[in-house]
Design a protein around this motif. Sequence first.
Motif, PDB file in Angstrom:
ATOM      1  N   HIS A 127       0.836  -1.201   0.000  1.00  0.00           N
ATOM      2  CA  HIS A 127       0.000   0.000   0.000  1.00  0.00           C
ATOM      3  C   HIS A 127       0.867   1.246   0.000  1.00  0.00           C
ATOM      4  O   HIS A 127       2.031   1.213   0.362  1.00  0.00           O
ATOM      5  CB  HIS A 127      -0.940   0.002   1.202  1.00  0.00           C
TER       6      HIS A 127
ATOM      7  N   VAL B 291       1.044   5.282   1.421  1.00  0.00           N
ATOM      8  CA  VAL B 291       0.528   6.095   2.522  1.00  0.00           C
ATOM      9  C   VAL B 291       0.373   7.520   2.020  1.00  0.00           C
ATOM     10  O   VAL B 291       1.304   8.104   1.476  1.00  0.00           O
ATOM     11  CB  VAL B 291       1.485   6.054   3.740  1.00  0.00           C
TER      12      VAL B 291
ATOM     13  N   LYS C 272      -4.059   4.773   4.241  1.00  0.00           N
ATOM     14  CA  LYS C 272      -3.248   3.648   3.768  1.00  0.00           C
ATOM     15  C   LYS C 272      -4.024   3.034   2.609  1.00  0.00           C
ATOM     16  O   LYS C 272      -5.018   2.355   2.811  1.00  0.00           O
ATOM     17  CB  LYS C 272      -3.020   2.649   4.888  1.00  0.00           C
ATOM     18  N   MET C 273      -3.563   3.323   1.396  1.00  0.00           N
ATOM     19  CA  MET C 273      -4.338   3.002   0.206  1.00  0.00           C
ATOM     20  C   MET C 273      -3.770   1.806  -0.559  1.00  0.00           C
ATOM     21  O   MET C 273      -2.643   1.846  -1.020  1.00  0.00           O
ATOM     22  CB  MET C 273      -4.417   4.236  -0.690  1.00  0.00           C
ATOM     23  N   TRP C 274      -4.573   0.761  -0.668  1.00  0.00           N
ATOM     24  CA  TRP C 274      -4.230  -0.411  -1.460  1.00  0.00           C
ATOM     25  C   TRP C 274      -4.853  -0.227  -2.854  1.00  0.00           C
ATOM     26  O   TRP C 274      -5.632  -1.037  -3.309  1.00  0.00           O
ATOM     27  CB  TRP C 274      -4.754  -1.677  -0.791  1.00  0.00           C
TER      28      TRP C 274
ATOM     29  N   ALA D 116      -7.646   2.524   6.279  1.00  0.00           N
ATOM     30  CA  ALA D 116      -7.285   1.608   5.203  1.00  0.00           C
ATOM     31  C   ALA D 116      -8.279   1.792   4.056  1.00  0.00           C
ATOM     32  O   ALA D 116      -9.481   1.868   4.280  1.00  0.00           O
ATOM     33  CB  ALA D 116      -7.314   0.166   5.703  1.00  0.00           C
TER      34      ALA D 116
ATOM     35  N   MET E 253      -9.405   0.144   0.435  1.00  0.00           N
ATOM     36  CA  MET E 253      -9.316  -1.053  -0.383  1.00  0.00           C
ATOM     37  C   MET E 253      -9.393  -0.723  -1.879  1.00  0.00           C
ATOM     38  O   MET E 253      -9.853   0.348  -2.262  1.00  0.00           O
ATOM     39  CB  MET E 253     -10.451  -2.024  -0.016  1.00  0.00           C
TER      40      MET E 253
ATOM     41  N   CYS F 299     -12.668   0.785  -3.482  1.00  0.00           N
ATOM     42  CA  CYS F 299     -13.299   1.906  -2.796  1.00  0.00           C
ATOM     43  C   CYS F 299     -14.060   2.803  -3.765  1.00  0.00           C
ATOM     44  O   CYS F 299     -13.691   2.940  -4.929  1.00  0.00           O
ATOM     45  CB  CYS F 299     -12.274   2.717  -2.005  1.00  0.00           C
TER      46      CYS F 299
ATOM     47  N   SER G 214     -13.569   1.234   2.796  1.00  0.00           N
ATOM     48  CA  SER G 214     -12.583   1.797   3.718  1.00  0.00           C
ATOM     49  C   SER G 214     -12.772   1.159   5.091  1.00  0.00           C
ATOM     50  O   SER G 214     -13.859   0.713   5.426  1.00  0.00           O
ATOM     51  CB  SER G 214     -12.725   3.319   3.822  1.00  0.00           C
TER      52      SER G 214
END
Length: 123
Positions: free
Chosen positions: A16, A18, A29-31, A60, A62, A65, A75
């Motif tokens: 991920h 940040v 925190k982006m996946w 977080a 996802m 999103c 999220s």
Amino acid sequence: MIRRKVFQVLGPRRVHSVVNVGTGKVPLKMWTEGLPVEGVARMQLKQTAALPIIHGKGIAVMPDCHWGIGATVGSVIPTKAAIIPAAVGVDLGCGMMAVRTSLKAVDMPDSLKTIRYAVERAI
């Protein structure tokens, strides 16, 4: 180079990024690397990160999103002493489901505090 080392150690695991959204706010925190994120969803996430009840190391986000009514769908929002109903599924088909159990109100303790704390510790 670092990403390649992470891949070699962990295997094909998604890393991920940040995103710091400002002073006094938790990071995102982006996946979502390589995926489009709606502008309205980004704005909603930044506004959520500024809420005083948000705590922890970040929200977080996802890969799936998207903007939602009340909270960004996809999220995970850590809160302290609060629950945001919209953050746990306004659309019950979107990550939440209702399950009928055999329990009746009389089967439950007078206070659900112990159960709530056990769930909070587990997640």
